[in-house]
Design an enzyme around this catalytic site. Sequence first.
Site, mmCIF file in Angstrom:
data_model
loop_
_atom_site.group_PDB
_atom_site.id
_atom_site.type_symbol
_atom_site.label_atom_id
_atom_site.label_comp_id
_atom_site.label_asym_id
_atom_site.label_seq_id
_atom_site.Cartn_x
_atom_site.Cartn_y
_atom_site.Cartn_z
ATOM 1 N N GLU A 231 0.877 -1.171 0.000
ATOM 2 C CA GLU A 231 0.000 0.000 0.000
ATOM 3 C C GLU A 231 0.906 1.209 0.000
ATOM 4 O OE1 GLU A 231 -1.422 3.156 0.655
ATOM 5 O OE2 GLU A 231 -1.771 2.598 2.739
ATOM 6 N N CYS A 265 -2.686 8.338 3.556
ATOM 7 C CA CYS A 265 -2.631 7.858 2.165
ATOM 8 C C CYS A 265 -3.897 8.235 1.408
ATOM 9 C CB CYS A 265 -2.448 6.337 2.146
ATOM 10 S SG CYS A 265 -0.946 5.767 2.954
#
Length: 458
Positions: A231, A265
């Site tokens: 990720e 994120c």
Amino acid sequence: MSVQYRVQNPVNNEIVETFESPTDEQIQEILAKSAEAFKTWRNTTIEERATIVSRAAELLRERRVELAKIAAEEMGKATPQGEWEINFSGDILQFYADNAAKHSADLPIENIDGGKAIVRRLPLGPLLGIMPWNYPYYQVARFAGPNLMNGNTVILKHAEICPKSSAAMEQVFIDAGVPEGVFINVYATHEQISTIIADRRIQGVSLTGSERAGSIVAAQAGKALKKCVLELGGTDAYIILDTADVKAAAEEAWAKRIENVGQACTSNKRIIVMADIYDEFVDEMVKIAESFTKGDPRNSGANEYYPMSSRQAAENLNDQVQRAVAAGAKLRTGGVLDEQGAYFSPAVLTDVPVGSDSYYEEFFGPVAEVYKVNSDQEAIELANNSNYGLGGSVFAQDEERAKQVADKVETGMIHVNLGQAFSPALPFGGIKNSGFGRELSVLAMDEFVNKQTFYVND
């Protein structure tokens, strides 16, 4: 490359405490201990694992105040946000304790001539988790929860600035009852991480971090024929097609962008606004940004901004903003770097040239980039003009209109009329340079298991 694990208070950049990395011999001992623990842990019942993981969830909630204080000192997270993160981490662990048995049950395969077959989900072995600093507890919970329930053992390599929170997470699992060696926190150097990945006892690697780190780890895992989950961040689009209340829309967009000092994120890093409301929206964003004052993460208040995770992170963001302005962007307000600490005043940036280097970069901090578009199609094209594909959201008074635009946005996650939904049951992950694999939800339980075909001949 050697690294120093330390608590370095981002408020004043002072190093409070340092931690030694293990020797290479100790790394081998850790690998051996994890592999040995797997032999026993894999044979525990899923109910036994659930009891332990559920207890870890309880301990997280019980210790949330002290854990939040650790995060505030390590990486500047305001304590109320830290407590929310820790409670949510408990929810994640409980989700896997509650759902693993059903999801991991044997799956019969129908219509097999001459025999009977099932698919079994079996644990693989020791796993390495390389975790970032921005959510020091949540990131660990979403990696450890499904994999401990699967019967794998876990070696945690956390960010160099999170030595106390990573040790606290290890202690939570130990106190919850995981046997020795099932969950190990290690202050490994970069060279030692490479050694761990290459070791035949390690069966997989999960990394949340930068695109650069992901590329390095994926290359090392690939060379060693190990599966990895990555990720790697994003430049999420936040599309506002129309609104009945521009001020409220700006407040909602700002609240998401400033969360965790913009260090998430899935932050709305590119706010895309229709031309007829763009000027008013930007004006409102500037007003909001200028209403924020510097605050202490350990004693937070309303309309405050807090330090970024480190002085280096703040300096990097300052450099990004300056380069964007040099390329033609307009800094409407903010963007002032503190003289000593990691404070960077909330900024509003517009007119970043589409196609420039700055346009494709991820601004990992309190910088709201706002873009003007003239049509739904232009908004879609701008949203998809990204090297990343993590999350995003689309807002419109007409839900069908918003859904039609959202349907064409290329991401692993997309939301309609909401910045982001939070639930352990929702899959988390992206496409393109945002990485691959999924965390959270039952999908995370399928990443590091042996889906074995078990056939019995009639």
